[in-house]
Design an enzyme around this catalytic site. Structure first.
Site, PDB file in Angstrom:
ATOM      1  N   GLY A   1       1.193  -1.130   0.006  1.00 43.23           N
ATOM      2  CA  GLY A   1      -0.027   0.422  -0.279  1.00 43.23           C
ATOM      3  C   GLY A   1       1.220   0.785   0.236  1.00 43.23           C
ATOM      4  O   GLY A   1       0.493   1.949   1.106  1.00 43.23           O
TER       5      GLY A   1
ATOM      6  N   THR B   1       1.396   3.415  -2.453  1.00 43.35           N
ATOM      7  CA  THR B   1       0.887   3.934  -3.799  1.00 43.35           C
ATOM      8  C   THR B   1       0.368   5.841  -3.101  1.00 43.35           C
ATOM      9  O   THR B   1      -0.174   6.548  -3.324  1.00 43.35           O
ATOM     10  CB  THR B   1       0.547   3.838  -4.694  1.00 43.35           C
ATOM     11  N   ARG B   2      -0.232   5.554  -1.225  1.00 45.02           N
ATOM     12  CA  ARG B   2      -0.488   6.461  -1.721  1.00 45.02           C
ATOM     13  C   ARG B   2      -0.646   6.657  -0.133  1.00 45.02           C
ATOM     14  O   ARG B   2      -0.279   5.289   0.579  1.00 45.02           O
ATOM     15  CB  ARG B   2      -2.453   6.226  -1.782  1.00 45.02           C
TER      16      ARG B   2
ATOM     17  N   THR C   1      -2.038  -1.172  -5.564  1.00 44.34           N
ATOM     18  CA  THR C   1      -3.563  -2.113  -6.530  1.00 44.34           C
ATOM     19  C   THR C   1      -3.769  -1.478  -7.985  1.00 44.34           C
ATOM     20  O   THR C   1      -4.057  -2.769  -8.798  1.00 44.34           O
ATOM     21  CB  THR C   1      -4.786  -2.067  -5.303  1.00 44.34           C
TER      22      THR C   1
ATOM     23  N   ASN D   1       1.216  -2.500   4.958  1.00 41.39           N
ATOM     24  CA  ASN D   1       0.739  -1.189   5.233  1.00 41.39           C
ATOM     25  C   ASN D   1      -1.118  -1.212   4.468  1.00 41.39           C
ATOM     26  O   ASN D   1      -1.872  -0.295   5.082  1.00 41.39           O
ATOM     27  CB  ASN D   1       1.132   0.160   4.782  1.00 41.39           C
TER      28      ASN D   1
ATOM     29  N   SER E   1      -4.600   0.371  14.048  1.00 35.92           N
ATOM     30  CA  SER E   1      -5.426   1.558  13.259  1.00 35.92           C
ATOM     31  C   SER E   1      -5.659   2.012  15.213  1.00 35.92           C
ATOM     32  O   SER E   1      -5.893   0.641  16.283  1.00 35.92           O
ATOM     33  CB  SER E   1      -6.478   2.077  12.459  1.00 35.92           C
TER      34      SER E   1
ATOM     35  N   TYR F   1     -14.059  -3.290  10.271  1.00 35.45           N
ATOM     36  CA  TYR F   1     -13.146  -2.550  10.160  1.00 35.45           C
ATOM     37  C   TYR F   1     -12.030  -2.872  11.196  1.00 35.45           C
ATOM     38  O   TYR F   1     -10.488  -3.480  11.867  1.00 35.45           O
ATOM     39  CB  TYR F   1     -12.813  -1.604   9.847  1.00 35.45           C
TER      40      TYR F   1
ATOM     41  N   LYS G   1      -8.114  -5.182  13.064  1.00 28.96           N
ATOM     42  CA  LYS G   1      -7.307  -4.227  12.846  1.00 28.96           C
ATOM     43  C   LYS G   1      -7.062  -5.083  14.234  1.00 28.96           C
ATOM     44  O   LYS G   1      -5.757  -5.344  14.416  1.00 28.96           O
ATOM     45  CB  LYS G   1      -7.356  -3.272  13.407  1.00 28.96           C
TER      46      LYS G   1
END
Length: 214
Positions: free
Chosen positions: A12, A14-15, A37, A87, A137, A150, A154
């Protein structure tokens, strides 16, 4: 910090937080294995860093079997992975009774790190060295409406972290989790309205959300 000759995997990347981690590591002249992705975005970043042989982006979508298998084959070509930063993650805000994204969240937030560490663990044990950082998180500590899936994912990641930290410590492998609070990322903006973000700021002592670089 000395990362020379270290192979570092960041999913993850790229952002958001993953992107900031990668950008902060670039000056250390380490070998970065970065995933995203979106294939077009991955290709664009590879062109951007085409002059740097130590920075490579790969397409990896934990929701796509072919994508995973292709990446795992490439990952196996490395004789060692020194650092793994899990990540990549997704979130959907849904009332539990009407929730429909269990498979998606489980495959990315739990199964993804699980499969990667099953693959990389033996390499780290063989080399008697490894550093694993799982990006969990604040929702592994607290929660609110619509975050059941979620929060569950986590918590699972934190549970995996605790157990592996015990199992792998004798092999000089450190396994830790970081649980960021509200951070200004695309995912945060996607899962919270502007009004909700303003309310959140009021409950943060510093009066603002964190920046990914922090």
């Amino acid at each position: 910090m000395n990362f020379k000759n270290k192979n570092i995997l960041i999913t993850g990347a790229t952002r958001g937080i993953g992107k900031s981690i990668a950008e902060n590591l670039i000056p250390y002249n380490t070998n970065l294995i970065l995933t995203g992705t979106n294939k077009d975005e991955v290709d664009k970043l590879n062109r951007l860093y085409s002059d740097k042989k130590n920075i490579n982006y790969f397409q990896l979508d934990f929701l796509d079997i072919d994508s995973k298998e292709n990446f795992y084959k490439k990952l196996n070509e490395f004789d060692k992975i020194d650092i793994c930063i899990n990540n990549a993650g997704i979130n959907f805000v849904e009332d539990f009774i009407h929730s429909s994204k269990y498979d998606e969240i489980s495959k990315v937030n739990i199964q993804g790190p699980y499969e990667l560490l099953k693959l990389l663990g033996p390499k780290m044990i063989k080399n008697n060295y490894g550093r694993v950082v799982n990006i969990a998180s604040i929702w592994s500590i607290s929660t609110k409406k619509g975050r059941s899936l979620y929060t569950m994912s986590k918590n699972a990641l934190v549970g995996l972290t605790k157990t592996l930290s015990l199992e792998w410590a004798p092999n000089n492998i450190l396994v830790n989790a970081v649980s960021p609070g509200f951070t200004i990322t695309e995912l945060t903006k996607k899962t919270n309205s502007k009004d909700e973000l303003e309310k959140i700021k009021k409950n943060i002592p510093i009066g603002r959300l964190a920046n990914p670089s922090e």
